[in-house]
Design a protein around this motif. Sequence first.
Motif, PDB file in Angstrom:
ATOM      1  N   UNK A 152       0.830  -1.197   0.000  1.00  0.00           N
ATOM      2  CA  UNK A 152       0.000   0.000   0.000  1.00  0.00           C
ATOM      3  C   UNK A 152       0.868   1.253   0.000  1.00  0.00           C
ATOM      4  N   UNK A 153       1.911   1.272   0.845  1.00  0.00           N
ATOM      5  CA  UNK A 153       2.897   2.359   0.820  1.00  0.00           C
ATOM      6  C   UNK A 153       4.282   1.765   0.969  1.00  0.00           C
ATOM      7  N   UNK A 154       4.544   1.099   2.103  1.00  0.00           N
ATOM      8  CA  UNK A 154       5.758   0.314   2.257  1.00  0.00           C
ATOM      9  C   UNK A 154       5.442  -1.109   1.813  1.00  0.00           C
ATOM     10  N   UNK A 155       6.410  -2.018   1.932  1.00  0.00           N
ATOM     11  CA  UNK A 155       6.238  -3.352   1.356  1.00  0.00           C
ATOM     12  C   UNK A 155       6.402  -4.422   2.434  1.00  0.00           C
ATOM     13  N   UNK A 156       5.374  -5.260   2.565  1.00  0.00           N
ATOM     14  CA  UNK A 156       5.416  -6.396   3.466  1.00  0.00           C
ATOM     15  C   UNK A 156       5.560  -7.659   2.627  1.00  0.00           C
ATOM     16  N   UNK A 157       6.631  -8.402   2.872  1.00  0.00           N
ATOM     17  CA  UNK A 157       6.905  -9.624   2.114  1.00  0.00           C
ATOM     18  C   UNK A 157       6.958 -10.834   3.039  1.00  0.00           C
ATOM     19  N   UNK A 158       6.614 -11.999   2.475  1.00  0.00           N
ATOM     20  CA  UNK A 158       6.836 -13.275   3.157  1.00  0.00           C
ATOM     21  C   UNK A 158       7.826 -14.057   2.306  1.00  0.00           C
ATOM     22  N   UNK A 159       8.963 -14.367   2.873  1.00  0.00           N
ATOM     23  CA  UNK A 159      10.020 -15.056   2.136  1.00  0.00           C
ATOM     24  C   UNK A 159      10.197 -16.468   2.683  1.00  0.00           C
ATOM     25  N   UNK A 160      10.212 -17.429   1.781  1.00  0.00           N
ATOM     26  CA  UNK A 160      10.469 -18.823   2.139  1.00  0.00           C
ATOM     27  C   UNK A 160      11.899 -19.157   1.749  1.00  0.00           C
ATOM     28  N   UNK A 161      12.651 -19.698   2.683  1.00  0.00           N
ATOM     29  CA  UNK A 161      14.050 -20.031   2.401  1.00  0.00           C
ATOM     30  C   UNK A 161      14.461 -21.287   3.159  1.00  0.00           C
ATOM     31  N   UNK A 162      15.478 -21.944   2.628  1.00  0.00           N
ATOM     32  CA  UNK A 162      16.095 -23.078   3.298  1.00  0.00           C
ATOM     33  C   UNK A 162      17.313 -22.583   4.061  1.00  0.00           C
ATOM     34  N   UNK A 163      17.468 -23.046   5.309  1.00  0.00           N
ATOM     35  CA  UNK A 163      18.613 -22.612   6.110  1.00  0.00           C
ATOM     36  C   UNK A 163      19.268 -23.812   6.770  1.00  0.00           C
TER      37      UNK A 163
END
Length: 216
Positions: free
Chosen positions: A40-51
Motif C-alpha cells: 500500500x505504501x511500504x512493502x510487506x513480504x513473506x520469504x520462504x528459504x532453506x537454512x
Amino acid sequence: MTAGIDTPDHRGRTGLHLTGRELDRNPDVVVRDVEVLSNDWYVLRATTFDRRGSDGTWRTERRETYDRGDGATILLYDMDRRTVLLTRQFRFPVYVNGHPDGMLVETAAGLLDEDDPVAAIRRETVEETGVEIGPVQHVFDVFMSPGSVTERLHFFAAPYRADDVAGTQYGVAAEGEDIEIVELDIDRARAAIGTEIVDAKTIMLVQWALLDGPFA
C-alpha cells in the motif's frame, strides 16, 4: 496482472517480488520464494528459504519482512549551553501500544527516499526543526528491529546555536506532520531516559553524546 509485481503500483514500483531472490552471500541460506503481502505504501513480504543449522541439517523457514526503506537521524547539540534539540510529535504505533498520549520525544529523523544519508538528514533537519546545519558527524549505522524490519538507520550529530532556532512548530503539513521542537539540557535528557524519552534512536544518541560525543 498484479500492481507492484507485473505493473506499476501507485508509487510506480514493479518487481517487488524479486527482492531477496538474488541473495547468495551466505551459503547456508537459499531463498526459494518471495510473496508480496502488502504494498500500500511500504512493502510487506513473506520469504520462504532453506537454512542450514549448526548441526548441518537443512530446514525450511518462512519469515515476514517489512520494508520501509532506510533512514537517518541526528542529534543537534550546543556544547556551550550543554543542550540538545529534540522534537515531539504524535506516533500512533506507540499510542496503540501503551504510550500515554502518543507524543514521542525524538531526535529529528526521516527516510532517505532517493537521497544519500547526509542529504536526507539535512532535509529532515530543516523540515522538523527549521535549523540549517553545517558539517555533520557520522556516528554509526544500526538495524533497529532486525527480527522483522529491514530498515538500516544512519546516525549523525551536528552542532547548533541558540539563534539557529527561529520557532517552535515545524513539519511538512502535506505529510500530516505537526512537530514541536524541544530543547533540553543534556543532563536532563539523560535523566529522562525511560520516562519522558522512550525512543530507541534518541536514547542511543544521548548516551553516545555523553560517553563518546561532545559531552564526554
